[in-house]
Enzyme design. Structure first.
Site, PDB file in Angstrom:
ATOM      1  N   HIS A 210       0.841  -1.191   0.000  1.00  0.00           N
ATOM      2  CA  HIS A 210       0.000   0.000   0.000  1.00  0.00           C
ATOM      3  C   HIS A 210       0.881   1.248   0.000  1.00  0.00           C
ATOM      4  O   HIS A 210       2.098   1.157   0.144  1.00  0.00           O
ATOM      5  CB  HIS A 210      -0.917   0.024   1.225  1.00  0.00           C
ATOM      6  CG  HIS A 210      -2.110  -0.873   1.106  1.00  0.00           C
ATOM      7  ND1 HIS A 210      -2.070  -2.201   1.460  1.00  0.00           N
ATOM      8  CD2 HIS A 210      -3.372  -0.643   0.657  1.00  0.00           C
ATOM      9  CE1 HIS A 210      -3.264  -2.741   1.252  1.00  0.00           C
ATOM     10  NE2 HIS A 210      -4.063  -1.818   0.760  1.00  0.00           N
TER      11      HIS A 210
ATOM     12  N   LYS B   2      -0.405   4.860   4.564  1.00  0.00           N
ATOM     13  CA  LYS B   2      -1.376   3.967   5.206  1.00  0.00           C
ATOM     14  C   LYS B   2      -0.928   3.691   6.632  1.00  0.00           C
ATOM     15  O   LYS B   2       0.223   3.321   6.884  1.00  0.00           O
ATOM     16  CB  LYS B   2      -1.524   2.666   4.425  1.00  0.00           C
ATOM     17  CG  LYS B   2      -2.609   1.751   5.002  1.00  0.00           C
ATOM     18  CD  LYS B   2      -2.917   0.593   4.083  1.00  0.00           C
ATOM     19  CE  LYS B   2      -3.958  -0.353   4.676  1.00  0.00           C
ATOM     20  NZ  LYS B   2      -5.247   0.349   4.948  1.00  0.00           N
TER      21      LYS B   2
END
Length: 224
Positions: free
Chosen positions: A136, A140
């Site tokens: 990600h 995040k």
């Protein structure tokens, strides 16, 4: 339908855009406008049909407490708060509110979970080992991702160590690998944009708008 979107990050902005496209009225609150859920007074919240939360693990619980206490219907796309899920479910039931949560609102990801369950059932007893890799964007906050955790849970008790990567602006890449001494099977879902998440969340809000109770997106996505 009137939708209140909590969170004005990349996904929250897209949720608002998709809701507009689908003909809904939308109001967005960013973190600065809603510290510790201060803006979520009962008169304000009851002016909306559904609330959609794409904030942070720290903000989501105060938001849920404030909204569910009014009997509101809330769709939660934020992850990293599930240790409080039982409390939030109890609050929703007591207040006859609606709560729909999910680690990933992409229909493709939900079908991946189903495929993973089939792989585990067919391969675990045959000696295959399983691993999960997830990637990600660098901002995040939770690791491993909620989607990776759900992917392992889909294996039905089969252990699959999770390796997390945070790189650039990666939207989401999840890979399940099953390996034996003789071969390997790889199941991958890659999100090219947050559009799939936003579209699923808005459709989920439409579904929840006429219901009360607590629901997991993985159990209802096929009804959208």
């Amino acid at each position: 339908m009137r939708i209140l979107v909590l969170g004005h990050g990349k996904t929250g902005k897209l949720v608002a855009d998709v809701a507009h496209e689908r003909g809904h009225g939308v109001h967005v609150l960013d973190a600065k406008e809603n510290p510790n859920a201060a803006a979520l007074t009962p008169p304000f919240v009851t002016g909306f049909d559904v609330v959609i939360d794409f904030t942070t693990p720290e903000a989501v619980i105060p938001n849920l407490r404030a909204c569910l206490a009014t009997g509101a219907r809330v769709v939660v796309g934020t992850t990293g708060w599930y240790e409080k899920l039982a409390d939030m479910r109890s609050l929703a039931e007591r207040k006859e509110a609606g709560l729909l949560y999910g680690t990933n609102y992409s229909i493709g990801t939900q079908v991946m979970f189903q495929a993973a369950a089939v792989l585990a059932k067919g391969l675990a007893k045959a000696g295959y080992t399983f691993t999960i890799d997830e990637t990600h964007h660098v901002t995040k906050l939770d690791a491993p991702s909620g989607t990776a955790i759900s992917l392992e849970q889909a294996l039905g008790g089969v252990r699959a160590p999770i390796t997390s990567h945070r790189e650039g602006d990666a939207v989401g890449l999840h890979t399940l690998t099953a390996t034996s001494k003789g071969d390997k099977i790889v199941l991958t879902h890659e999100a090219f944009s947050r559009r799939a998440f936003a579209d699923g969340a808005v459709r989920a809000a439409e579904w929840l708008s006429t219901r009360r109770g607590c629901y997991d997106f993985k159990d209802i996505f096929s009804e959208l």
